[in-house]
Design an enzyme around this catalytic site. Structure first.
Site, PDB file in Angstrom:
ATOM      1  N   HIS A 195       0.812  -1.223   0.000  1.00  0.00           N
ATOM      2  CA  HIS A 195       0.000   0.000   0.000  1.00  0.00           C
ATOM      3  C   HIS A 195       0.846   1.274   0.000  1.00  0.00           C
ATOM      4  CE1 HIS A 195       0.277  -0.089   4.574  1.00  0.00           C
ATOM      5  NE2 HIS A 195       0.513   1.183   4.312  1.00  0.00           N
ATOM      6  N   SER A 219       4.275   1.934   8.214  1.00  0.00           N
ATOM      7  CA  SER A 219       3.890   0.910   7.241  1.00  0.00           C
ATOM      8  C   SER A 219       5.092   0.382   6.474  1.00  0.00           C
ATOM      9  CB  SER A 219       2.888   1.494   6.244  1.00  0.00           C
ATOM     10  OG  SER A 219       1.661   1.758   6.864  1.00  0.00           O
TER      11      SER A 219
END
Length: 507
Positions: A73, A212
């Protein structure tokens, strides 16, 4: 009514939190580890920073000196040309190596429009990383690696010092308990947690926005990749991680990990903390060349056979291999002899779960080498030979004078302490990747490294080990790993048994 309205508000907050995980909210992610502390990159050398248009966007981990593991992502609406990585720095905005991305491969089944399943990607770098005290790969798990609820793990990333405080420039680390897939499905997330995910965290300790893609490590092995989550640091919405064990087929298909850290990428010889040496003091040491370039080391078994590491010959034809014996120099003097046959251990298969057990091979020479003051056989241990932690040993090979300095043509030697199998499993980041047929050696600033593979490790005049693999060269928690020669005496005997020479160099 007020209580009902308040309850509805909470439900809406939970819904929107789960629909748009807080790790990637907004267009400008900022790094944030909840409950973390300042850390040094030398303690977590596998951690890298991913930048988009020179701004921090995500974290990642070093698979080898060519590939970075991270979250898919991180690259939504991002072109490869915008991406660089910073490795080897404790700081978010300075230091380290900055390398451009050459290619980014996102898992083919990742689709952000439907969820975060298969949230994994690999970055191929335009130029190879240079390993050092703050740059080195992280071991990955096997497909059967498991853990239990509450098992301790470490997450790293760059973050704010407080929720509304100043942005921390220094790497942050937080210790969080692991939560199995099944247990995490019992949280507010429910079935949003797929079999490809695990969780970790507790009230006040968590990964969050901008972390992330970073690694979640337990017992020295990367189990997770920071993916998504609800309220950062909440006891009821822990961080959610891509489960690395489930994603190994994808990782392996892209990276094609066929060689351990010592020989990944461009092979160059390198002994950390070594000194110049003469071949007459270490006459068993030889050099293995592939297409006339230094590739590995080895040791003389007798005048017909050389002992070395199996990984030196992956994707190599015997006709490409020669051996230089009797010289202190990597590019001149001594005898250069063609290889006639190479026998690798039948149990060596590094493509299976990155396993380097049985990393041993024997080179049969086309013509006998000539014994001399600089060319003589090594002495092998018996099957019952033992050693103690801290026992002195010598490793030899050809190497750079410094990490980024000129290539030394002269043989190098380094004296390093031995580390038993049990101690290496317990006190390094490798854990159970070090099997009963391996042991370790080295200390901070002193180690074997890239290109020394296959070379001998000798203690009290006996060759105990063969240089095999390892993490950050010269790192305090990443010593070099060696094949335990005493476990392979039968293999050695079987290969040379048809030789007309009686081999009698076993104590």
């Amino acid at each position: 009514m007020a209580l009902v309205a308040q309850a509805l508000l909470v439900l809406f907050q939970i819904y929107f939190t789960l629909a748009a995980p807080s790790f990637i909210k907004g267009n400008n992610p900022v790094p944030f580890i909840v409950g973390g502390q300042n850390a040094s990159i030398t303690d977590y050398p596998y951690q890298v920073q991913i930048l988009v248009d020179n701004d921090h966007t995500c974290g990642g981990s070093i698979v080898n000196n060519k590939f970075i593991l991270t979250a898919a992502h991180c690259f939504e609406l991002v072109n490869t040309s915008q991406v660089t990585i910073r490795a080897g720095s404790s700081y978010r905005t300075s230091g380290g190596q900055i390398i451009r991305a050459a290619n980014i491969t996102v898992h083919p089944k990742f689709d952000l429009s439907v969820g975060f399943d298969n949230d994994v990607a690999l970055i191929e770098l335009a130029t190879n990383l240079i390993y050092g005290s703050g740059v080195g790969p992280i071991p990955l798990p096997s497909s059967t690696t498991s853990f239990v609820d509450g098992q301790s793990s470490i997450a790293t990333g760059w973050g704010l010092l407080a929720d509304n405080g100043p942005l921390a420039d220094q790497l942050q680390v937080v210790t969080v308990p692991l939560i199995t897939t099944q247990s995490c499905q019992k949280t507010l997330y429910g079935t949003q947690i797929t079999s490809n995910m695990i969780c970790a965290g507790e009230g006040g300790k968590d990964t969050c926005t901008g972390d992330s893609g970073g690694p979640l490590v337990s017992n020295g092995v990367q189990l997770g990749i920071v993916s998504w989550g609800g309220v950062c640091g909440s006891a009821v919405t822990p961080g959610v991680y891509a489960k690395v064990t489930e994603l190994l087929p994808f990782i392996n298909s892209i990276v094609k990990l066929s060689t351990p850290p010592f020989v990944r990428g461009n092979i160059v010889p390198f002994i950390v903390g070594g000194n110049d040496a003469n071949i007459t003091d270490y006459p068993y040491q030889i050099e293995i060349l592939v297409d006339n370039d230094h590739t590995c080391g080895g040791s003389i078994l007798n005048n017909k056979f050389i002992l070395t590491a199996a990984h030196c010959f992956l994707s190599i034809n015997t006709s490409q291999v020669t051996v230089r014996v009797g010289s202190s120099y990597s590019t001149k003097e001594g005898e250069v002899i063609q290889a006639a046959n190479i026998t690798s251990h039948s149990g060596f298969n590094p493509s299976v779960n990155f396993n380097y057990e049985n990393d041993v091979a024997i080179v049969e020479l086309a013509t006998n080498l000539t014994y001399s003051a600089g060319a003589a056989p090594t002495v092998l241990p018996s099957s019952t030979t033992t050693f103690e932690d801290g026992q002195a040993s010598n490793a030899t090979g050809w190497g750079l004078l410094t990490d980024s300095g000129p290539l030394s043509e002269r043989l190098q030697v380094v004296t390093i302490p031995l580390i038993t199998t049990e101690t290496c499993q317990a006190q390094t980041i490798y854990s159970t990747q070090v099997t009963s047929k391996m042991f370790c050696a080295g200390e901070e600033g002193k180690s074997t490294c890239t290109g020394d593979s296959g070379g001998p490790l000798v203690s009290n005049g006996v060759q105990l080990g063969i240089v095999s693999w390892g993490g950050t060269c010269g790192g305090a928690r990443t010593p070099a790993v060696y094949v335990k020669v005493s476990e392979y005496l039968q293999f050695i005997d079987d290969v040379i048994s048809q030789s007309k020479l009686a081999y009698s160099n076993i104590l």
